[in-house]
Design a protein around this motif. Structure first.
Motif, PDB file in Angstrom:
ATOM      1  N   ARG A 169       9.025 -10.066  -1.717  1.00 11.27           N
ATOM      2  CA  ARG A 169       7.977  -9.958  -2.732  1.00 11.27           C
ATOM      3  C   ARG A 169       6.827  -9.066  -2.261  1.00 11.27           C
ATOM      4  O   ARG A 169       5.660  -9.324  -2.530  1.00 11.27           O
ATOM      5  CB  ARG A 169       7.420 -11.341  -3.101  1.00 11.27           C
ATOM      6  N   THR A 170       7.165  -7.999  -1.538  1.00  8.65           N
ATOM      7  CA  THR A 170       6.154  -7.067  -1.067  1.00  8.65           C
ATOM      8  C   THR A 170       6.707  -5.650  -1.148  1.00  8.65           C
ATOM      9  O   THR A 170       7.890  -5.443  -1.455  1.00  8.65           O
ATOM     10  CB  THR A 170       5.724  -7.390   0.374  1.00  8.65           C
ATOM     11  N   GLY A 171       5.847  -4.661  -0.905  1.00  6.64           N
ATOM     12  CA  GLY A 171       6.268  -3.270  -0.924  1.00  6.64           C
ATOM     13  C   GLY A 171       5.407  -2.447   0.013  1.00  6.64           C
ATOM     14  O   GLY A 171       4.242  -2.786   0.280  1.00  6.64           O
ATOM     15  N   GLU A 172       5.978  -1.380   0.547  1.00 11.74           N
ATOM     16  CA  GLU A 172       5.243  -0.510   1.469  1.00 11.74           C
ATOM     17  C   GLU A 172       4.695   0.690   0.730  1.00 11.74           C
ATOM     18  O   GLU A 172       5.429   1.411   0.044  1.00 11.74           O
ATOM     19  CB  GLU A 172       6.148  -0.037   2.606  1.00 11.74           C
ATOM     20  N   MET A 173       3.410   0.915   0.870  1.00 12.40           N
ATOM     21  CA  MET A 173       2.810   2.156   0.390  1.00 12.40           C
ATOM     22  C   MET A 173       2.848   3.143   1.546  1.00 12.40           C
ATOM     23  O   MET A 173       2.237   2.911   2.598  1.00 12.40           O
ATOM     24  CB  MET A 173       1.374   1.954  -0.083  1.00 12.40           C
ATOM     25  N   ALA A 174       3.573   4.236   1.350  1.00 18.54           N
ATOM     26  CA  ALA A 174       3.771   5.207   2.426  1.00 18.54           C
ATOM     27  C   ALA A 174       3.353   6.595   1.964  1.00 18.54           C
ATOM     28  O   ALA A 174       3.241   6.869   0.765  1.00 18.54           O
ATOM     29  CB  ALA A 174       5.240   5.212   2.852  1.00 18.54           C
ATOM     30  N   ALA A 175       3.131   7.471   2.936  1.00 14.94           N
ATOM     31  CA  ALA A 175       2.847   8.891   2.678  1.00 14.94           C
ATOM     32  C   ALA A 175       1.642   9.098   1.773  1.00 14.94           C
ATOM     33  O   ALA A 175       1.594  10.038   0.993  1.00 14.94           O
ATOM     34  CB  ALA A 175       4.073   9.577   2.072  1.00 14.94           C
ATOM     35  N   LEU A 176       0.634   8.221   1.881  1.00 14.17           N
ATOM     36  CA  LEU A 176      -0.595   8.419   1.104  1.00 14.17           C
ATOM     37  C   LEU A 176      -1.298   9.666   1.626  1.00 14.17           C
ATOM     38  O   LEU A 176      -1.740   9.707   2.776  1.00 14.17           O
ATOM     39  CB  LEU A 176      -1.507   7.203   1.217  1.00 14.17           C
ATOM     40  N   THR A 177      -1.397  10.681   0.791  1.00 10.66           N
ATOM     41  CA  THR A 177      -1.924  11.983   1.216  1.00 10.66           C
ATOM     42  C   THR A 177      -2.788  12.571   0.109  1.00 10.66           C
ATOM     43  O   THR A 177      -2.416  12.548  -1.060  1.00 10.66           O
ATOM     44  CB  THR A 177      -0.786  12.971   1.518  1.00 10.66           C
ATOM     45  N   VAL A 178      -3.935  13.100   0.498  1.00 15.65           N
ATOM     46  CA  VAL A 178      -4.811  13.827  -0.422  1.00 15.65           C
ATOM     47  C   VAL A 178      -5.141  15.160   0.219  1.00 15.65           C
ATOM     48  O   VAL A 178      -5.465  15.233   1.414  1.00 15.65           O
ATOM     49  CB  VAL A 178      -6.107  13.042  -0.721  1.00 15.65           C
ATOM     50  N   SER A 179      -5.042  16.220  -0.557  1.00 16.07           N
ATOM     51  CA  SER A 179      -5.317  17.563  -0.038  1.00 16.07           C
ATOM     52  C   SER A 179      -6.731  17.642   0.537  1.00 16.07           C
ATOM     53  O   SER A 179      -7.673  17.083  -0.036  1.00 16.07           O
ATOM     54  CB  SER A 179      -5.160  18.589  -1.158  1.00 16.07           C
ATOM     55  N   PRO A 180      -6.902  18.336   1.660  1.00 15.93           N
ATOM     56  CA  PRO A 180      -8.257  18.518   2.220  1.00 15.93           C
ATOM     57  C   PRO A 180      -9.219  19.162   1.237  1.00 15.93           C
ATOM     58  O   PRO A 180     -10.427  18.962   1.334  1.00 15.93           O
ATOM     59  CB  PRO A 180      -8.004  19.432   3.433  1.00 15.93           C
ATOM     60  N   ASP A 181      -8.692  19.942   0.269  1.00 15.71           N
ATOM     61  CA  ASP A 181      -9.552  20.610  -0.706  1.00 15.71           C
ATOM     62  C   ASP A 181     -10.226  19.632  -1.656  1.00 15.71           C
ATOM     63  O   ASP A 181     -11.237  19.973  -2.276  1.00 15.71           O
ATOM     64  CB  ASP A 181      -8.745  21.617  -1.532  1.00 15.71           C
ATOM     65  N   THR A 182      -9.658  18.421  -1.817  1.00 12.97           N
ATOM     66  CA  THR A 182     -10.195  17.485  -2.812  1.00 12.97           C
ATOM     67  C   THR A 182     -10.535  16.126  -2.222  1.00 12.97           C
ATOM     68  O   THR A 182     -10.725  15.168  -2.974  1.00 12.97           O
ATOM     69  CB  THR A 182      -9.188  17.293  -3.960  1.00 12.97           C
ATOM     70  N   GLN A 183     -10.585  16.020  -0.907  1.00 13.03           N
ATOM     71  CA  GLN A 183     -10.910  14.731  -0.304  1.00 13.03           C
ATOM     72  C   GLN A 183     -12.350  14.344  -0.613  1.00 13.03           C
ATOM     73  O   GLN A 183     -13.182  15.193  -0.901  1.00 13.03           O
ATOM     74  CB  GLN A 183     -10.670  14.783   1.204  1.00 13.03           C
ATOM     75  N   SER A 184     -12.612  13.030  -0.563  1.00 12.08           N
ATOM     76  CA  SER A 184     -13.934  12.454  -0.863  1.00 12.08           C
ATOM     77  C   SER A 184     -14.287  12.542  -2.339  1.00 12.08           C
ATOM     78  O   SER A 184     -15.460  12.477  -2.701  1.00 12.08           O
ATOM     79  CB  SER A 184     -15.033  13.139  -0.020  1.00 12.08           C
ATOM     80  N   GLN A 185     -13.287  12.706  -3.207  1.00 12.10           N
ATOM     81  CA  GLN A 185     -13.522  12.737  -4.647  1.00 12.10           C
ATOM     82  C   GLN A 185     -12.862  11.554  -5.364  1.00 12.10           C
ATOM     83  O   GLN A 185     -12.776  11.534  -6.581  1.00 12.10           O
ATOM     84  CB  GLN A 185     -13.012  14.054  -5.246  1.00 12.10           C
ATOM     85  N   GLY A 186     -12.392  10.575  -4.609  1.00 12.95           N
ATOM     86  CA  GLY A 186     -11.839   9.373  -5.207  1.00 12.95           C
ATOM     87  C   GLY A 186     -10.354   9.421  -5.502  1.00 12.95           C
ATOM     88  O   GLY A 186      -9.805   8.468  -6.086  1.00 12.95           O
ATOM     89  N   ASP A 187      -9.668  10.498  -5.098  1.00 12.23           N
ATOM     90  CA  ASP A 187      -8.233  10.590  -5.393  1.00 12.23           C
ATOM     91  C   ASP A 187      -7.427   9.547  -4.629  1.00 12.23           C
ATOM     92  O   ASP A 187      -6.415   9.040  -5.133  1.00 12.23           O
ATOM     93  CB  ASP A 187      -7.719  11.999  -5.065  1.00 12.23           C
ATOM     94  N   GLY A 188      -7.845   9.215  -3.406  1.00 14.16           N
ATOM     95  CA  GLY A 188      -7.137   8.199  -2.641  1.00 14.16           C
ATOM     96  C   GLY A 188      -7.176   6.840  -3.344  1.00 14.16           C
ATOM     97  O   GLY A 188      -6.161   6.135  -3.427  1.00 14.16           O
ATOM     98  N   GLU A 189      -8.364   6.487  -3.872  1.00 10.79           N
ATOM     99  CA  GLU A 189      -8.493   5.228  -4.602  1.00 10.79           C
ATOM    100  C   GLU A 189      -7.641   5.231  -5.867  1.00 10.79           C
ATOM    101  O   GLU A 189      -7.034   4.203  -6.224  1.00 10.79           O
ATOM    102  CB  GLU A 189      -9.954   4.982  -4.965  1.00 10.79           C
TER     103      GLU A 189
END
Length: 446
Positions: free
Chosen positions: A362-382
């Motif tokens: 009853r669980t799952g792995e979140m893998a390969a979470l990646t955000v381009s350096p060009d758009t980091q700190s803009q909330g895309d990770g969230e």
């Protein structure tokens, strides 16, 4: 050439390449306010337009001449007259407009002819062709005001303009039109540029103006510029604004951008000529420099398909090389494409994450979470995290977990807690790399 230059230029050029490919063969109508030319910006604007054209973009340039006409009127002892945001063109103003248009056409053609060494125009051959492509009609009487020789666009010779563009030339239009009887009418740059963009079904309409764009709060001059404004929101804003009477009014250019989008132009832009290279920044960077009005949001979060594999590989590869992410070969990503969620902006992938379910636990792995350096700190990770949580809940999972060596604090701030690797589902524990010593963090889904 320094190593610092190499390390900055190469990533930058690679980030620009998708926009170069996407815009090749497109048609862009550029309306340049006369104030930009009066401010001495013409040489740099011409260089940028020549550069854009060299990358396969067809360009129609429409120039304004508001300050130039006013200067001519003042020289003749006449006061400029306006009403309803338009010039009242009497016979003296018409003469001044014709003189200003002739002078500006000469200056613009000269600017596109300067192939000086060590400049962007070096080796460039830009043919500039003008013509009687615009048929006009009189404004007539409006609320009792006779606009005399002021006119509105009646018809655009689309076929003639397209043939000229197909020859590889840049089409230059002045804000003048002629009636079928040969009578000349003084038009506005904004009306001509918008009408041409709609008639050609151009890919972009771009106004290079004295304003920085549309602010998030239209009545607060200190608020930030809204870089992307959906058409529906733009129409709502325009309805709440007072009628525009001068170019610095928020509604002035906004109304023409809305008209263009409603007429089939994909995107319309309001850019500040005060920023050097504003055209290049708007076209070839992620967020641009001014405001873009578009019929729908260009950025979307969606599940990946096989067509997205190349974009995912290109996005995560640098993070694999520096050890932030575990190496995944292309075959593995192709096999698991359906597990990935991506953030796409204007056809370019700027973020991704995968959800590998372990339903027996009853669980799952979140893998390969990646955000381009060009758009980091803009909330895309969230945004990616929230989408993964939604997918996990839809599959009946009660938690998600991540394995990380460098970004533990980012996950802790978002509700994850650290656990012992023994917590992992048996199937995942067998694949755990004890040498890498990844931290295991879990978030319960409510």
């Amino acid at each position: 050439m320094s190593n610092v230059f190499n390390f900055t230029f190469v990533p930058w050029f690679r980030s620009v390449a998708p926009y170069i490919h996407k815009l090749r063969g497109s048609t862009v109508v550029v309306g340049v306010a006369g104030e930009a030319i009066a401010a001495g910006k013409l040489p740099l604007i011409a260089q940028d337009l020549a550069l854009i054209q060299s990358m396969g973009v067809e360009i129609v340039l429409v120039h304004g001449f508001r300050p130039q006409v006013n200067e001519q009127l003042h020289a003749k002892g006449h006061t400029p007259k306006y009403s309803h945001g338009m010039r009242i063109t009497d016979s003296v103003a018409l003469d001044c407009a014709q003189e200003a248009a002739g002078q500006l056409r000469y200056e613009i053609e000269a600017a596109f002819s300067q192939g000086l060494p060590n400049t962007p125009m070096a080796g460039a051959t830009v043919r500039v062709i003008s013509g009687n492509f615009v048929t006009a009609r009189p404004v007539g009487l409006v609320d009792g005001v006779d606009f005399q020789h002021s006119g509105l666009v009646r018809k655009i010779d689309t076929e003639g303009i397209q043939r000229t563009l197909d020859m590889g030339a840049l089409v230059l239009l002045s804000p003048f039109g002629f009636s079928p009887t040969g009578e000349a009418f003084n038009l506005t740059m904004e009306d001509v540029a918008t009408s041409v963009a709609v008639a050609l079904q151009a890919d972009k309409l771009m106004f290079l103006t004295e304003v920085p764009g549309i602010r998030v709060d239209a009545i607060d001059p200190t608020s930030e510029i809204d870089t992307e404004l959906p058409l529906a929101a733009a129409k709502t804003m325009l309805a709440a604004l007072p009628a525009a009477t001068q170019p610095t009014d928020t509604a002035f250019y906004l109304q023409h951008c809305i008209r263009a989008c409603e007429g089939g132009v994909e995107r319309s832009h309001i850019l500040p000529f005060a920023v050097d290279g504003a055209l290049l920044l708007e076209i070839y960077t992620h967020d641009g420099i001014g405001t873009m009005i578009v019929d729908e949001k260009l950025e979307s979060v969606r599940e990946a398909t096989m067509d997205d594999v190349s974009g995912i590989v290109a996005l995560i590869e640098p993070f694999e090389k520096d050890g932030t992410l575990v190496k995944r070969d292309r075959t593995e990503i192709e096999r698991d494409a359906g597990y990935y969620t991506i953030i796409e902006h204007d056809g370019v992938i700027f973020g991704c994450a995968a959800l590998y379910p372990y339903p027996e636990a009853r669980t799952g792995e979140m893998a390969a979470l990646t955000v381009s350096p060009d758009t980091q700190s803009q909330g895309d990770g969230e945004r990616l995290l929230k989408r993964i949580e939604v997918r996990a809940k839809a599959q009946g999972l009660q938690s998600i977990f991540v394995l990380t060596t460098r970004t533990m604090h980012w996950f802790i701030k978002r509700g994850f807690v650290q656990v012992n690797p023994d917590w992992l589902p048996e199937a995942r524990k067998r694949k755990y790399n004890w040498d890498r010593k990844s931290q295991v963090l879990v978030k319960k889904l409510t």
